[in-house]
Scaffold this motif. Structure first.
Motif, short mmCIF file in Angstrom:
data_model
loop_
_atom_site.label_atom_id
_atom_site.label_comp_id
_atom_site.label_asym_id
_atom_site.label_seq_id
_atom_site.Cartn_x
_atom_site.Cartn_y
_atom_site.Cartn_z
N ALA A 1 0.84 -1.20 0.00
CA ALA A 1 0.00 0.00 0.00
C ALA A 1 0.87 1.25 0.00
CB ALA A 1 -0.92 -0.01 1.22
N SER A 2 1.97 1.23 0.76
CA SER A 2 2.89 2.38 0.74
C SER A 2 3.44 2.62 -0.65
CB SER A 2 4.04 2.13 1.73
OG SER A 2 3.56 1.99 3.04
N SER A 3 3.77 1.53 -1.34
CA SER A 3 4.28 1.65 -2.71
C SER A 3 3.22 2.23 -3.64
CB SER A 3 4.73 0.28 -3.20
OG SER A 3 5.17 0.36 -4.52
N VAL A 4 1.95 1.74 -3.49
CA VAL A 4 0.85 2.25 -4.33
C VAL A 4 0.64 3.74 -4.08
CG1 VAL A 4 -1.64 2.10 -4.68
CG2 VAL A 4 -0.29 0.01 -4.52
N ILE A 5 0.66 4.13 -2.81
CA ILE A 5 0.44 5.53 -2.46
C ILE A 5 1.57 6.39 -3.00
CG2 ILE A 5 0.25 7.14 -0.53
CD1 ILE A 5 -1.01 4.80 1.07
N LEU A 6 2.81 5.90 -2.91
CA LEU A 6 3.95 6.64 -3.46
C LEU A 6 3.82 6.81 -4.97
CD1 LEU A 6 6.99 5.19 -1.49
CD2 LEU A 6 6.35 7.59 -1.62
N ASN A 7 3.45 5.75 -5.66
CA ASN A 7 3.29 5.84 -7.11
C ASN A 7 2.20 6.82 -7.50
OD1 ASN A 7 5.24 4.06 -8.22
ND2 ASN A 7 4.10 2.36 -7.34
N THR A 8 1.11 6.77 -6.74
CA THR A 8 0.01 7.72 -7.04
C THR A 8 0.45 9.14 -6.80
OG1 THR A 8 -1.53 5.98 -6.36
CG2 THR A 8 -2.40 8.21 -6.57
N LEU A 9 1.20 9.37 -5.74
CA LEU A 9 1.72 10.71 -5.48
C LEU A 9 2.66 11.16 -6.59
CD1 LEU A 9 2.47 10.68 -1.64
CD2 LEU A 9 0.80 12.09 -2.82
N LEU A 10 3.51 10.24 -7.06
CA LEU A 10 4.42 10.59 -8.15
C LEU A 10 3.65 11.02 -9.40
CD1 LEU A 10 7.14 7.82 -7.83
CD2 LEU A 10 7.47 10.26 -7.47
N LYS A 11 2.54 10.33 -9.67
CA LYS A 11 1.75 10.66 -10.87
C LYS A 11 0.99 11.97 -10.71
CE LYS A 11 1.18 5.80 -12.15
NZ LYS A 11 0.22 4.67 -12.29
N ASN A 12 0.47 12.22 -9.49
CA ASN A 12 -0.39 13.39 -9.29
C ASN A 12 0.37 14.63 -8.84
OD1 ASN A 12 -3.49 12.50 -9.38
ND2 ASN A 12 -2.30 10.81 -8.53
N ARG A 13 1.46 14.43 -8.10
CA ARG A 13 2.21 15.60 -7.63
C ARG A 13 3.68 15.49 -8.02
NH1 ARG A 13 -0.66 17.82 -3.08
NH2 ARG A 13 1.00 19.35 -2.91
N GLY A 14 3.93 14.79 -9.13
CA GLY A 14 5.31 14.52 -9.52
C GLY A 14 6.12 15.76 -9.80
N GLY A 15 5.45 16.80 -10.28
CA GLY A 15 6.19 18.01 -10.61
C GLY A 15 6.94 18.58 -9.44
N GLY A 16 6.37 18.46 -8.26
CA GLY A 16 7.04 19.01 -7.09
C GLY A 16 7.90 18.02 -6.35
N LEU A 17 8.06 16.83 -6.91
CA LEU A 17 8.80 15.78 -6.21
C LEU A 17 10.12 15.42 -6.87
CD1 LEU A 17 5.96 13.28 -5.24
CD2 LEU A 17 7.31 14.68 -3.70
N GLN A 18 10.45 16.08 -8.00
CA GLN A 18 11.65 15.67 -8.74
C GLN A 18 12.90 15.79 -7.89
OE1 GLN A 18 12.14 17.68 -12.43
NE2 GLN A 18 13.98 16.58 -13.00
N GLU A 19 13.10 16.96 -7.28
CA GLU A 19 14.28 17.13 -6.42
C GLU A 19 14.20 16.23 -5.20
OE1 GLU A 19 14.70 21.20 -5.47
OE2 GLU A 19 15.02 21.86 -7.53
N LEU A 20 12.98 16.04 -4.72
CA LEU A 20 12.81 15.21 -3.52
C LEU A 20 13.23 13.77 -3.78
CD1 LEU A 20 11.75 14.99 -0.63
CD2 LEU A 20 9.49 14.50 -1.56
N VAL A 21 12.87 13.25 -4.99
CA VAL A 21 13.22 11.87 -5.32
C VAL A 21 14.74 11.69 -5.35
CG1 VAL A 21 13.15 10.12 -7.11
CG2 VAL A 21 11.09 11.37 -6.51
N LEU A 22 15.45 12.65 -5.93
CA LEU A 22 16.91 12.56 -5.95
C LEU A 22 17.48 12.62 -4.54
CD1 LEU A 22 17.67 14.87 -9.01
CD2 LEU A 22 17.73 12.37 -8.92
N LEU A 23 16.86 13.48 -3.71
CA LEU A 23 17.31 13.56 -2.32
C LEU A 23 17.09 12.24 -1.61
CD1 LEU A 23 18.26 15.19 0.13
CD2 LEU A 23 15.89 15.91 0.50
N ILE A 24 15.91 11.63 -1.86
CA ILE A 24 15.60 10.34 -1.24
C ILE A 24 16.62 9.30 -1.68
CG2 ILE A 24 13.92 8.46 -1.18
CD1 ILE A 24 11.75 10.61 -1.55
N PHE A 25 16.95 9.32 -2.97
CA PHE A 25 17.92 8.35 -3.49
C PHE A 25 19.26 8.48 -2.77
CE2 PHE A 25 21.33 7.26 -6.39
CZ PHE A 25 21.03 5.93 -6.65
#
Length: 1362
Positions: free
Chosen positions: A927-951
């Motif tokens: 479920a966490s994975s599904v929620i993350l994927n949905t967030l990436l699709k719906n709010r991905g524009g504001g998550l690009q830098e965040l994803v690199l930071l997470i990595f």
């Protein structure tokens, strides 16, 4: 043929009996015994003939043969013919007496034969012995010794002869002038006396029950007279001791009048021996026998006359072993009970003597009397207490040591509570403060010296012992020990004083002793300040620490209660004691005593103490295990007593318990019934549950008292557990089951309601986002519990506090709900929880959180948001357990959250969801994975830098890999080939420059380090195909450095990495899964096997990729980390086992690398390189042009060298190896007997492969003959692989042996897949070996081998073959 073979083997073994090596001699005896068990007469005859034909054999040789005869006679006496027995008796007698001089080893061995035969043929033995025991002639030393030993080994056979033997012996005693003869006669008389006493004590088993003590009395007394009056004063100490021992035994056979006559002279004479001998044990033993015999015979007046002398000399020699023997027997009790006043007065008078030895002895006797004669000493306590003061002033440490031992004994018997007892306590503390006798590094020159250090340690231990084990001393030691803390003369005793005071203080605190704590005027803060000032005096390291720690303590002193480990120990000690009482009562058969003890426990317990209530219940329950009826009756009686009536009279029964409430007493009773049900015998308890137990506790089901409710819950649980165990063995209808369930459900609801009320009251104190977070943190961990009911409670409680928060929310200003993202991140994965109730509560929580956010954004209380309200219908969909439905619902729920979640809260939510990827419930991870994927699709524009930071964060701070539920997210990131390639490049770069592990200390206390893995970057997908060789090489090297390395402490979860390559390597993965290669690679002891399986699968199913992989791996062979060199070498070694490397033209590269690794400093790398060179014979036999024997002390390298050479030999020409065969054989020969199974197997297999190169060579034939015995022994090797290799080697070497019959046997019987009847095989083979003279010569030759191990094996083989 058998007789010929037996004769030759026996003769060879008899010749070998002269071997100087003790192990060879022992094996010769064992082999001779083996042969003798099969043909005792024949082997004994050969031994006898051998001795007769070689009259000048060295003594050691004769001894071994005589010992062999004794062994055979001892185990086969029933099977030996009578003529042979007669001849053996004659031989042994002759060997024993041939030399008039005493030669102990030789003559003792012959004597032992006679004793062994005498166990069966006593008459024949006595006929022979008595022929050399003639009146008027002094017998041989060992004739007398043999008679003595016979009386021990065959009591019933010898005693009938003893009267005649004693009659003959008496005149000989006056003829004995030499000390050795006096000794042997004395020893024999001692043995004779003991045998007669044993015979008389077991007359019911004796062959002649008419034998009486007076039969021997006159002869024994006559011998006693000579020994006592003439020999006891001998100059030879050994004679004196033996005479003393004999006299002690002979006294028991003397008549009463003779004993009465001799006692006054006997005791002083025995005592006088103490001054003449250093070994006092035998003297003490004899004296104790005399004293006990005198007391038993009622000769008190005679003993009294010698008592003073006895005590004087015993005290004089008190520090010797004899005195401890004297104290350990019943002698002190006999003396104390017979002469209590005389003995005590004597000992106390001796304490006034300033002589050190006298005082030490007196104190030792006094200590023993205090411990063993309590009733006798009761009236003398004050006298002893006053008398002990004089030795307390003695300056001798030896005397002080004894004084401390006496004080310890006095403490256990109530002396220290009397007036003057405090002086004894002061004495112990005073000596706890002693300063060192010697400086550090110095040691006493006298080993018996009692140093200050040892005396101080003894006092430390004694004080601790008195504090912890003698409960009655608490009032004596407290507060007396406190007074000793401050005087400067006791400063060195601070440590033991503090330890004892901690124990005493905690006991008093737990017992609520009115003397603890002291009443004072606010001494807390001044005391702490004084400690801070004195810190440097306590320990240098405390000053800096206390400067930081004490000021905060001062600031919170009034509101803080510190409960340490020792306090907890003191609290729970009573619980333990109640258990001890219960176990003790289990073993008690006095029912009245049991009832009395139960009554006392129930009436005197502090029922307002929860731990004590449980302790009482446990003790009562344990008692019920043996006394069910009595325990239930006592509980029923107690339930009807005044203890349950709220009247003042109850408090007269409960001693010092005026604050006890009736409800607390009822709680104890309820717990008692539960423990009775659990501990009572299963076969009895079921019939008593309804009519006794539930009948009594059901009266309290409607109570409103909280303590009683908790006791009911605990007790019902115990009853249910008891019933569950009982119904497994017998049928039972639980008629009140539903009633109990209803009661428990009601209590359960009350508990949850109380919890929710508690949480609401806490939240009401701080109704802010911070207050909400502080409450939620106590619930948070339970949301991910592995138990469904715990997660349900946590989710329900969270829903209630959020609803309460929303209902009472008042927003005066525009405030940020800053923890919204964190709360949603924790709660949203629970919408896919396996438990439906948790899913429903989680949706309610999210619904309430979003409305709280709307209120903080300024919307009114009655505002309705269409998107948020759409969450409520989702609860119906969550009732469906189908995973696809749940994940679809989670996705829809995430769309609503993403619309209402502020941008600044988004990063917090994502990080919380990352934590959810390792949730204990797999559904919630997904479920966490599904929620993350949905967030990436719906709010991905504001998550690009965040994803690199997470990595990057995961690269530095997480474990090496992530769970499979993250695949979807990384698949999304990897969808862009450019981005994915950049990520892979980053991964490989980090792997290349990052240390694979770091060495960290295990702890500050223990030494040593542990390898801890550094965190690794994550794996990715499709673009990895083009970079596969580099990525594969990089990960393989990293894998080698991760085995046997601990995970980082900040990561406790297990993850799995995956590399998607569009099914290119499906066959490789399939093969690895089938062989469990991944599991093998994880473990340190199987890692090389796992890498070998990986290389094998790559060779068979991914050959075209190998050149690039080998090119990338080669630089790692020079890596500084040997674990990475091991992995790469293992990979290359297995590649050489496959022909594909030849086709890919990799053989030269790999072979050169293996040759270079031969000199690697790591032993394992060298072993793997040798293995690789051997594998060339399988993968590329055309490359084999020579063989190489690698010398190494490493077992693994030796193993690989021999295994590799076996492979290489298959492809070499005879002309190339011809000159090296014997050299190789000599190299591998020592390994045939290696302790390592694998090396043993490889050496035998290699020897078999060498046979084709050595056939026809006489030298090689001799070598095969030399190891033939070893090969035959290995046919029954405990390792089946060694047996298989041995069969192979013997089949291929058979032609070299030179016997057609033996060759045929080896070919027909030694098959790998067939079992071998070893006994029959050896029996048949022996016939051919006997004919084959070379085999017999080999065995005889081996008996002459310079190596004692080989000689032992040869002797063993000769015993087994024949």
């Amino acid at each position: 043929m058998w007789n010929v073979s037996l004769s030759s083997v026996t003769l060879a073994l008899l010749d070998a009996a002269t071997d100087k090596d003790a192990e060879v001699q022992e094996q010769v005896r064992k082999s001779m015994l083996t042969l003798g068990k099969q043909q005792p007469d024949r082997v004994l005859a050969m031994c006898q003939d051998y001795l007769m034909k070689h009259p000048k054999l060295v003594v050691t040789h004769r001894v071994v043969i005589l010992q062999t005869i004794e062994l055979i006679v001892g185990c086969r006496i029933e099977e030996i013919s009578y003529p042979r027995i007669k001849s053996i008796i004659s031989l042994a007698s002759d060997e024993m007496t041939r030399s008039k001089e005493v030669i102990p080893d030789w003559q003792q061995a012959a004597s032992n034969i006679l004793v062994a035969v005498g166990n069966k043929h006593i008459n024949d033995i006595m006929e022979e012995i008595l022929s050399k025991f003639q009146p008027g002639l002094l017998p041989h030393f060992f004739v007398v010794q043999t008679l003595a030993n016979l009386s021990d080994s065959n009591v019933y056979g010898m005693v009938p002869f003893l009267n005649a033997i004693l009659g003959t012996m008496l005149p000989m005693l006056s003829m004995a002038k030499q000390d050795n003869m006096k000794w042997v006669f004395s020893s024999a008389l001692c043995h004779f006396s003991d045998s007669i006493l044993e015979y008389l004590a077991n007359l019911d088993k004796a062959p002649d029950p008419t034998v009486r003590k007076d039969t021997f009395s006159s002869e024994i007394y006559a011998a006693f007279d000579i020994l006592f009056n003439n020999w006891l004063q001998s100059r030879e100490s050994k004679v004196r001791l033996t005479v003393a021992e004999a006299v002690g035994s002979m006294c028991h056979l003397m008549t009463s009048d003779k004993l009465e006559e001799q006692i006054p002279k006997l005791i002083p004479s025995i005592l006088s021996l103490y001054k003449k001998n250093n070994e006092h044990y035998i003297i003490s033993k004899s004296l104790c026998q005399i004293i006990i015999l005198a007391v038993t015979a009622g000769l008190f007046s005679l003993l009294l006359s010698g008592l003073s002398c006895v005590l004087h000399l015993f005290l004089y020699f008190c520090d010797k072993l004899c005195f401890h023997f004297f104290l350990s027997t019943s002698s002190p009790l006999h003396l104390a009970n017979s002469f209590p006043d005389r003995l005590v007065i004597f000992v106390l008078q001796k304490l006034e003597n300033s002589n050190e030895r006298s005082r030490v002895g007196s104190l030792a006797v006094l200590r023993h009397l205090i411990n063993s004669s309590t009733s006798t000493m009761e009236g003398k306590k004050l006298l002893i207490l006053a008398s002990i003061r004089q030795p307390m002033a003695d300056h001798s440490n030896k005397v002080k040591k004894r004084v401390i031992q006496v004080i310890s004994a006095m403490a256990h018997h109530g002396y220290l509570e009397l007036e003057g007892g405090e002086l004894l306590v002061r004495f112990i503390v005073q000596h706890c403060a002693l300063h060192d006798t010697y400086q550090r590094g110095q040691r006493p020159t006298d080993p018996e010296e009692v140093t200050n250090e040892s005396l101080r340690a003894m006092c430390d231990n004694t004080l601790h012992l008195l504090t912890t084990t003698v409960g009655r001393l608490a009032d004596v030691l407290w507060p007396k020990l406190l007074y000793f803390l401050t005087p400067p003369q006791f400063s060195n005793a601070t440590t033991p004083l503090c330890k004892s005071l901690i124990e005493l203080g905690n006991k008093k605190k737990n017992n609520q002793d009115p003397t603890f704590p002291f009443n004072s005027r606010d001494h807390g803060a001044p005391s702490l300040l004084l400690l801070q000032t004195l810190s440097i005096n306590l320990h240098p390291n405390t000053e800096i620490l206390w400067e930081k720690e004490i000021p905060p303590l001062l600031s919170v002193l009034e509101g803080m209660e510190i409960c340490g480990h020792y306090v907890l120990y003191a609290i729970y000690i009573k619980y333990f004691l109640y258990r001890c009482i219960g176990v003790t009562l289990q073993q008690c058969f006095n029912k009245e005593l049991v009832k009395k003890q139960l009554q006392e426990i129930l009436l005197t317990a502090r029922h307002n103490d929860a731990i004590e209530r449980e302790g009482v219940a446990m003790g009562v329950g344990l008692c019920a295990n043996s006394h069910l009826e009595g325990t239930l009756a006592k509980l029923d009686e107690f339930g009807k007593s005044d203890a349950f009536k709220k009247s003042p009279s109850i408090f007269n029964l409960l001693k010092e318990r005026n604050d006890v409430e009736v409800e607390k007493v009822k709680s104890t009773l309820i717990l008692c019934y539960g423990q009775v049900a659990l501990n009572a015998p299963p076969e009895k308890i079921l019939n008593r549950i309804d009519q006794d137990i539930l009948r009594c506790i059901s009266k309290h089901f409607n109570t409103k008292d909280l303590t009683m409710k908790l006791s009911l819950i605990q007790s019902v649980g115990l009853i249910a557990k008891a019933i569950t165990e009982c119904v497994k063995k017998q049928g039972y209808v639980f008629s009140r089951k539903q009633e109990l369930i209803n009661v428990m459900l009601a209590l359960y609801k009350d508990t949850l309601a109380a919890l929710q009320e508690l949480l609401r009251s806490v939240l009401a104190r701080d109704p802010t986002p911070d207050g909400l977070q502080s409450v939620f943190k106590h619930i948070e961990s339970w949301l991910s519990s592995g138990q469904d009911h715990e997660r349900e409670r946590a989710a329900t409680a969270t829903a209630h506090i959020l609803a309460y928060y929303l209902d009472n929310l008042t927003v005066k200003n525009m405030v940020s709900f800053h923890n919204l993202g964190a709360l949603l991140g924790r709660l949203s994965p629970r919408c896919s929880d396996p438990h439906p109730a948790v899913r429903t509560a989680a949706v309610d929580c999210i619904y309430t959180l979003l409305y709280i956010q709307l209120r903080y954004e300024g919307f009114s209380l009655d505002y309705k948001d269409e998107a948020v309200d759409s969450l409520l219908p989702l609860k119906d969909r969550l009732e469906n357990p189908d995973h696809s439905v749940l994940y679809k619902t989670c996705s829809d729920l995430t769309k609503v959250m993403s619309k209402r979640l502020p941008q600044q809260q988004l990063s917090t939510l994502v990080f919380m969801l990352f934590e959810g990827l390792v949730d204990s419930q797999t559904n919630c991870c997904r479920a966490s994975s599904v929620i993350l994927n949905t967030l990436l699709k719906n709010r991905g524009g504001g998550l690009q830098e965040l994803v690199l930071l997470i990595f990057l964060c995961r690269t530095k701070n997480s474990s090496p890999t992530l769970v499979f539920s993250m695949e979807d997210m990384w698949m999304a990131l990897g969808g862009d080939p450019i981005v994915a390639s950049q990520i892979i490049e980053m991964v490989m770069e980090k792997l290349a420059i990052m240390a694979p592990y770091v060495d960290k200390k295990e702890s500050m206390i223990r030494g040593g380090t542990t390898k801890v893995a550094t965190n690794q970057p994550l794996a990715t997908q499709e673009p990895a195909v083009s970079l596969f060789p580099r990525l594969f090489s990089c990960l393989t090297v990293r894998l080698g450095a991760s085995v046997g390395v601990s995970a980082p402490k900040d990561n406790n979860t297990k993850h799995t990495a995956s590399v998607h390559t569009n099914n290119v390597l499906d066959e490789v993965m399939k093969r690895l899964d089938e062989d469990n290669a991944w599991d093998a690679m994880k473990e340190q002891n199987t890692h090389i096997t796992g890498v070998t399986l990986l290389a094998r699968a790559m060779s068979k199913h991914a050959g075209p990729r190998l050149p690039a992989i080998v090119e990338c791996l080669c630089p790692s062979l020079n890596n500084i980390y040997e674990c990475q060199r091991i992995t790469v070498t293992a990979f290359f070694s297995e590649l050489l086992n496959h022909h594909v490397v030849t086709e890919l033209m990799l053989i030269d590269v790999l072979m050169n690398n293996m040759m270079e690794r031969i000199s690697d400093p790591c032993c394992t790398v060298r072993m793997l390189s040798v293995r690789g060179l051997g594998n060339i014979a399988v993968g590329s036999p055309e490359k084999v042009q020579y063989s190489h024997i690698y010398n190494s002390t490493s077992k693994l390298i030796t193993l690989e060298a021999m295994s590799g050479l076996s492979k290489v030999l298959l492809y070499l020409d005879k002309k190339n190896v011809h000159l090296l065969v014997v050299y190789i054989f000599m190299k591998i020969k020592p390994f045939l007997e290696s302790e390592n199974d694998e090396i043993r197997c490889a050496s035998i297999h290699l020897m078999g492969n060498l046979s084709k190169f050595g056939s026809g060579e006489p030298v090689f034939k001799d070598q095969i003959h030399n190891v033939l015995v070893s090969l035959l022994l290995h046919l029954v090797d405990p390792n089946p692989q060694v047996v298989k290799a041995c069969k192979y080697a013997m089949r291929v070497c058979a032609p070299v042996v030179g016997s057609e019959q033996i060759t045929a046997m080896f070919q027909n019987h030694l098959h790998d897949d067939k079992s071998l009847h070893y006994g029959e095989f050896i029996n048949d083979l022996t016939k051919y070996l006997v004919r084959h003279t070379q085999a017999n010569r080999s065995l005889v030759m081996l008996l002459q081998d310079p190596d004692p191990v080989v000689r032992v094996k040869a002797a063993e083989a000769m015993g087994r073959f024949h």
